[in-house]
Design a protein around this motif. Sequence first.
Motif, PDB file in Angstrom:
ATOM      1  N   ASN A  27       0.808  -1.222   0.000  1.00  0.00           N
ATOM      2  CA  ASN A  27       0.000   0.000   0.000  1.00  0.00           C
ATOM      3  C   ASN A  27       0.840   1.270   0.000  1.00  0.00           C
ATOM      4  OD1 ASN A  27      -3.043  -0.908   0.514  1.00  0.00           O
ATOM      5  ND2 ASN A  27      -1.723  -2.217   1.760  1.00  0.00           N
ATOM      6  N   ILE A  30      -0.676   4.744  -1.102  1.00  0.00           N
ATOM      7  CA  ILE A  30      -1.594   5.533  -0.259  1.00  0.00           C
ATOM      8  C   ILE A  30      -1.019   5.747   1.143  1.00  0.00           C
ATOM      9  CG2 ILE A  30      -3.651   4.773  -1.519  1.00  0.00           C
ATOM     10  CD1 ILE A  30      -4.178   2.834   0.868  1.00  0.00           C
ATOM     11  N   GLN A  32       0.354   8.051   2.671  1.00  0.00           N
ATOM     12  CA  GLN A  32       0.144   9.314   3.366  1.00  0.00           C
ATOM     13  C   GLN A  32      -1.321   9.535   3.755  1.00  0.00           C
ATOM     14  OE1 GLN A  32       2.892  10.944   4.244  1.00  0.00           O
ATOM     15  NE2 GLN A  32       3.954   9.308   3.137  1.00  0.00           N
ATOM     16  N   SER A  33      -2.179   8.610   3.426  1.00  0.00           N
ATOM     17  CA  SER A  33      -3.609   8.806   3.675  1.00  0.00           C
ATOM     18  C   SER A  33      -4.000   8.401   5.096  1.00  0.00           C
ATOM     19  CB  SER A  33      -4.433   7.995   2.676  1.00  0.00           C
ATOM     20  OG  SER A  33      -4.318   6.609   2.938  1.00  0.00           O
ATOM     21  N   SER A  34      -5.115   8.934   5.560  1.00  0.00           N
ATOM     22  CA  SER A  34      -5.621   8.564   6.888  1.00  0.00           C
ATOM     23  C   SER A  34      -6.111   7.117   6.906  1.00  0.00           C
ATOM     24  CB  SER A  34      -6.755   9.513   7.298  1.00  0.00           C
ATOM     25  OG  SER A  34      -7.820   9.452   6.363  1.00  0.00           O
ATOM     26  N   VAL A  35      -6.603   6.635   5.756  1.00  0.00           N
ATOM     27  CA  VAL A  35      -7.045   5.243   5.667  1.00  0.00           C
ATOM     28  C   VAL A  35      -5.864   4.305   5.899  1.00  0.00           C
ATOM     29  CG1 VAL A  35      -7.961   3.452   4.139  1.00  0.00           C
ATOM     30  CG2 VAL A  35      -8.988   5.736   4.147  1.00  0.00           C
ATOM     31  N   PHE A  36      -4.718   4.610   5.290  1.00  0.00           N
ATOM     32  CA  PHE A  36      -3.512   3.799   5.472  1.00  0.00           C
ATOM     33  C   PHE A  36      -3.092   3.787   6.938  1.00  0.00           C
ATOM     34  CE2 PHE A  36       1.063   3.431   5.946  1.00  0.00           C
ATOM     35  CZ  PHE A  36       1.383   2.328   5.180  1.00  0.00           C
ATOM     36  N   GLN A  37      -3.053   4.976   7.549  1.00  0.00           N
ATOM     37  CA  GLN A  37      -2.603   5.070   8.935  1.00  0.00           C
ATOM     38  C   GLN A  37      -3.549   4.322   9.875  1.00  0.00           C
ATOM     39  OE1 GLN A  37       0.271   6.243  10.056  1.00  0.00           O
ATOM     40  NE2 GLN A  37       0.886   6.750   7.971  1.00  0.00           N
TER      41      GLN A  37
END
Length: 235
Positions: A27, A30, A32-37
């Motif tokens: 992944n 993505i 840097q996304s909030s979904v990834f975090q």
Amino acid sequence: MYRPLQLRLTIKRWKSNEAIQNFIQQNQSIAQSSVFQGTLYEHTVMRELQYKLAMTKLQNTGGANDKGVDIKGCWPIGKIYDTMNGILQLDSLAIPKRCQANGAIFKPYRHKMATEAQLKVLVQCKAFRSSKVAPREFRELVGTFVSMVPSTQRNKTIIMMCSPNMLTREGITLINSVRMPLIYLRIEMLQPEGTGYNLVDSGKLLNYYENDYAAQFLQGCGIKEWLKLAMFNKS
């Protein structure tokens, strides 16, 4: 085949990090996304539940339709109990046949362990970097438990909230007022390191807190002692 203790621990840690490494590698686009975090934190929580608390059959169920549950699994507490009983003679403790918390009367799990080999666990993760979990989040979690767990299963299921932050005073008061076994786990988020993340020295379980109901329900099982003595490193 026998392996020296340190080698066995190294293998165990490597396996517990494998899913996290795979998720990160798959992944990158993505990252840097909030979904990834958020999903990375869920994988971190799963690692700690499996490694530190000996949970099994963990599934990451987080998503748009998760109904407030990010992780499901099983908790064979008997493994923890058997280990700690050999050290602390837990079977000599006088555990009452019935307990009471907030008006609910129930049988402690110690008296059911022989016939109910494991408990179900439902876990909600809140990857808040700065803000603490507010009472509103706990109310939503309680609502999730009530809607998803039939009354006949409510003393066979543990509900957990995981966050990187300490509990607020209001949060402690709220979770101690509910009539269900609820555990709060403070688990760090993984910290960036170079082009990846530090999987060795971050993302750790820092605090384990049972609400009043869970403390009565799980008394004499040796869970807190297991964590305090870091027996997960020796099993």
